[in-house]
Design a protein around this motif. Structure first.
Motif, PDB file in Angstrom:
ATOM      1  N   ARG A   1       0.870  -1.177   0.000  1.00 41.38           N
ATOM      2  CA  ARG A   1       0.000   0.000   0.000  1.00 41.38           C
ATOM      3  C   ARG A   1       0.904   1.223   0.000  1.00 41.38           C
ATOM      4  O   ARG A   1       2.039   1.156   0.499  1.00 41.38           O
ATOM      5  N   PRO A   2       0.438   2.358  -0.481  1.00 46.17           N
ATOM      6  CA  PRO A   2       1.250   3.568  -0.384  1.00 46.17           C
ATOM      7  C   PRO A   2       1.561   3.877   1.082  1.00 46.17           C
ATOM      8  O   PRO A   2       0.676   3.838   1.934  1.00 46.17           O
ATOM      9  N   LEU A   3       2.792   4.167   1.330  1.00 48.20           N
ATOM     10  CA  LEU A   3       3.298   4.341   2.687  1.00 48.20           C
ATOM     11  C   LEU A   3       3.675   5.799   2.933  1.00 48.20           C
ATOM     12  O   LEU A   3       4.371   6.411   2.118  1.00 48.20           O
ATOM     13  N   ILE A   4       3.216   6.329   4.055  1.00 48.73           N
ATOM     14  CA  ILE A   4       3.588   7.659   4.506  1.00 48.73           C
ATOM     15  C   ILE A   4       4.445   7.481   5.754  1.00 48.73           C
ATOM     16  O   ILE A   4       4.089   6.712   6.646  1.00 48.73           O
ATOM     17  N   VAL A   5       5.559   8.175   5.797  1.00 53.31           N
ATOM     18  CA  VAL A   5       6.446   8.127   6.953  1.00 53.31           C
ATOM     19  C   VAL A   5       6.350   9.468   7.661  1.00 53.31           C
ATOM     20  O   VAL A   5       6.385  10.527   7.023  1.00 53.31           O
ATOM     21  N   SER A   6       6.204   9.437   8.979  1.00 56.19           N
ATOM     22  CA  SER A   6       6.096  10.688   9.732  1.00 56.19           C
ATOM     23  C   SER A   6       6.738  10.557  11.102  1.00 56.19           C
ATOM     24  O   SER A   6       7.140   9.484  11.514  1.00 56.19           O
ATOM     25  N   GLY A   7       6.800  11.670  11.782  1.00 58.78           N
ATOM     26  CA  GLY A   7       7.378  11.692  13.120  1.00 58.78           C
ATOM     27  C   GLY A   7       8.885  11.858  13.068  1.00 58.78           C
ATOM     28  O   GLY A   7       9.575  11.037  12.482  1.00 58.78           O
ATOM     29  N   LEU A   8       9.358  12.934  13.608  1.00 60.71           N
ATOM     30  CA  LEU A   8      10.788  13.218  13.686  1.00 60.71           C
ATOM     31  C   LEU A   8      11.438  13.388  12.308  1.00 60.71           C
ATOM     32  O   LEU A   8      12.620  13.102  12.140  1.00 60.71           O
ATOM     33  N   ILE A   9      10.685  13.857  11.343  1.00 56.78           N
ATOM     34  CA  ILE A   9      11.251  14.239  10.044  1.00 56.78           C
ATOM     35  C   ILE A   9      11.758  15.665  10.235  1.00 56.78           C
ATOM     36  O   ILE A   9      10.971  16.592  10.418  1.00 56.78           O
ATOM     37  N   THR A  10      13.070  15.834  10.217  1.00 59.92           N
ATOM     38  CA  THR A  10      13.621  17.136  10.584  1.00 59.92           C
ATOM     39  C   THR A  10      14.319  17.891   9.464  1.00 59.92           C
ATOM     40  O   THR A  10      14.505  19.093   9.556  1.00 59.92           O
ATOM     41  N   ASP A  11      14.724  17.170   8.403  1.00 64.88           N
ATOM     42  CA  ASP A  11      15.480  17.862   7.366  1.00 64.88           C
ATOM     43  C   ASP A  11      15.385  17.136   6.020  1.00 64.88           C
ATOM     44  O   ASP A  11      14.722  16.099   5.904  1.00 64.88           O
ATOM     45  N   LYS A  12      16.057  17.684   5.035  1.00 67.48           N
ATOM     46  CA  LYS A  12      16.026  17.145   3.681  1.00 67.48           C
ATOM     47  C   LYS A  12      16.542  15.708   3.637  1.00 67.48           C
ATOM     48  O   LYS A  12      16.016  14.875   2.899  1.00 67.48           O
ATOM     49  N   ASP A  13      17.563  15.407   4.411  1.00 67.71           N
ATOM     50  CA  ASP A  13      18.113  14.043   4.429  1.00 67.71           C
ATOM     51  C   ASP A  13      17.062  13.023   4.882  1.00 67.71           C
ATOM     52  O   ASP A  13      16.976  11.927   4.321  1.00 67.71           O
ATOM     53  N   ASP A  14      16.261  13.382   5.895  1.00 68.52           N
ATOM     54  CA  ASP A  14      15.193  12.480   6.353  1.00 68.52           C
ATOM     55  C   ASP A  14      14.170  12.248   5.247  1.00 68.52           C
ATOM     56  O   ASP A  14      13.712  11.121   5.044  1.00 68.52           O
ATOM     57  N   VAL A  15      13.808  13.308   4.540  1.00 68.78           N
ATOM     58  CA  VAL A  15      12.829  13.203   3.453  1.00 68.78           C
ATOM     59  C   VAL A  15      13.375  12.308   2.350  1.00 68.78           C
ATOM     60  O   VAL A  15      12.707  11.370   1.905  1.00 68.78           O
ATOM     61  N   ILE A  16      14.595  12.577   1.906  1.00 66.72           N
ATOM     62  CA  ILE A  16      15.198  11.806   0.816  1.00 66.72           C
ATOM     63  C   ILE A  16      15.343  10.346   1.201  1.00 66.72           C
ATOM     64  O   ILE A  16      15.031   9.447   0.413  1.00 66.72           O
ATOM     65  N   SER A  17      15.774  10.085   2.425  1.00 67.20           N
ATOM     66  CA  SER A  17      15.939   8.703   2.876  1.00 67.20           C
ATOM     67  C   SER A  17      14.615   7.942   2.862  1.00 67.20           C
ATOM     68  O   SER A  17      14.546   6.806   2.380  1.00 67.20           O
ATOM     69  N   ALA A  18      13.573   8.554   3.393  1.00 67.22           N
ATOM     70  CA  ALA A  18      12.261   7.886   3.435  1.00 67.22           C
ATOM     71  C   ALA A  18      11.756   7.606   2.024  1.00 67.22           C
ATOM     72  O   ALA A  18      11.291   6.495   1.731  1.00 67.22           O
ATOM     73  N   LEU A  19      11.864   8.576   1.134  1.00 69.71           N
ATOM     74  CA  LEU A  19      11.377   8.396  -0.243  1.00 69.71           C
ATOM     75  C   LEU A  19      12.229   7.374  -0.994  1.00 69.71           C
ATOM     76  O   LEU A  19      11.694   6.536  -1.727  1.00 69.71           O
ATOM     77  N   LYS A  20      13.522   7.428  -0.794  1.00 68.41           N
ATOM     78  CA  LYS A  20      14.431   6.490  -1.461  1.00 68.41           C
ATOM     79  C   LYS A  20      14.163   5.046  -1.035  1.00 68.41           C
ATOM     80  O   LYS A  20      14.302   4.118  -1.825  1.00 68.41           O
ATOM     81  N   ASN A  21      13.726   4.868   0.191  1.00 74.60           N
ATOM     82  CA  ASN A  21      13.493   3.522   0.710  1.00 74.60           C
ATOM     83  C   ASN A  21      12.066   3.023   0.509  1.00 74.60           C
ATOM     84  O   ASN A  21      11.710   1.961   1.004  1.00 74.60           O
TER      85      ASN A  21
END
Length: 189
Positions: A154-174
């Motif tokens: 299912r489409p996955l949303i990651v949240s909580g303690l997303i603090t910067d661009k690196d967190d965003v890129i990591s979540a999307l990349k994975n």
């Protein structure tokens, strides 16, 4: 409530702005963010908030259990359907989501991924039509994101303690389809 293609919107802009303070809404409506999660509100202001979101052309979801003065049962859902312009419901309880989807809402099952019991509870999310999204928090490592994505499909949303661009890129990349954050600096990425 208008029809929305939430999947296309999230492909174009995978950052979801989550607000806890009603005072943040007006500023947010001027941003490029296309999807808004209202995490805290009250029965006195929820209708107006939903109308502002809709008038701005953005898509709004509301966390059912965090609207002060509104019960998180079928009556509360019917109230939201008949009196607001929200496209979706966020909930941590499965029955609420089943009822929300039967009323025509998009659904986000929010789960706190704190241990293997939480991970194993995701098996109920393997229905190809329900829920529309899974939101896991707090921001897990890439290995966990991939494991959840592989299990639920299912489409996955990651949240909580997303603090910067690196967190965003990591979540999307994975494998996350989007991230949700209350951090205003993340909204501007």
């Amino acid at each position: 409530m208008r029809e929305v293609n939430i999947y296309e919107r999230l492909r174009n802009n995978p950052i979801i702005a989550a607000i806890k303070e009603e005072s943040d809404l007006d500023e947010l409506l001027q941003s490029d963010v296309e999807v808004i999660f209202v995490l805290q509100s009250s029965l006195l202001t929820i209708k107006e908030m939903s109308e502002k979101i809709e008038a701005s052309g953005k898509v709004g979801f509301v966390h059912l259990g965090l609207v002060k003065g509104l019960s998180d049962d079928e009556i509360g859902l019917k109230f939201l359907k008949e009196n607001t312009s929200f496209s979706g419901i966020i909930a941590t309880k499965w029955p609420q989501l089943v009822r929300a989807q039967s009323l025509g809402f998009l659904t986000v099952y929010r789960i706190f991924m704190v241990d293997s019991l939480a991970f194993n509870s995701l098996k109920k999310c393997q229905n190809s039509k329900f829920p529309d999204f899974i939101e896991i928090m707090p921001n897990p490592n890439g290995k966990i994101i991939q494991a959840v994505k592989d299990q639920i499909k299912r489409p996955l949303i990651v949240s909580g303690l997303i603090t910067d661009k690196d967190d965003v890129i990591s979540a999307l990349k994975n494998g996350a389809a989007a991230i949700s954050s209350t951090n205003k600096k993340v909204w501007e990425l």
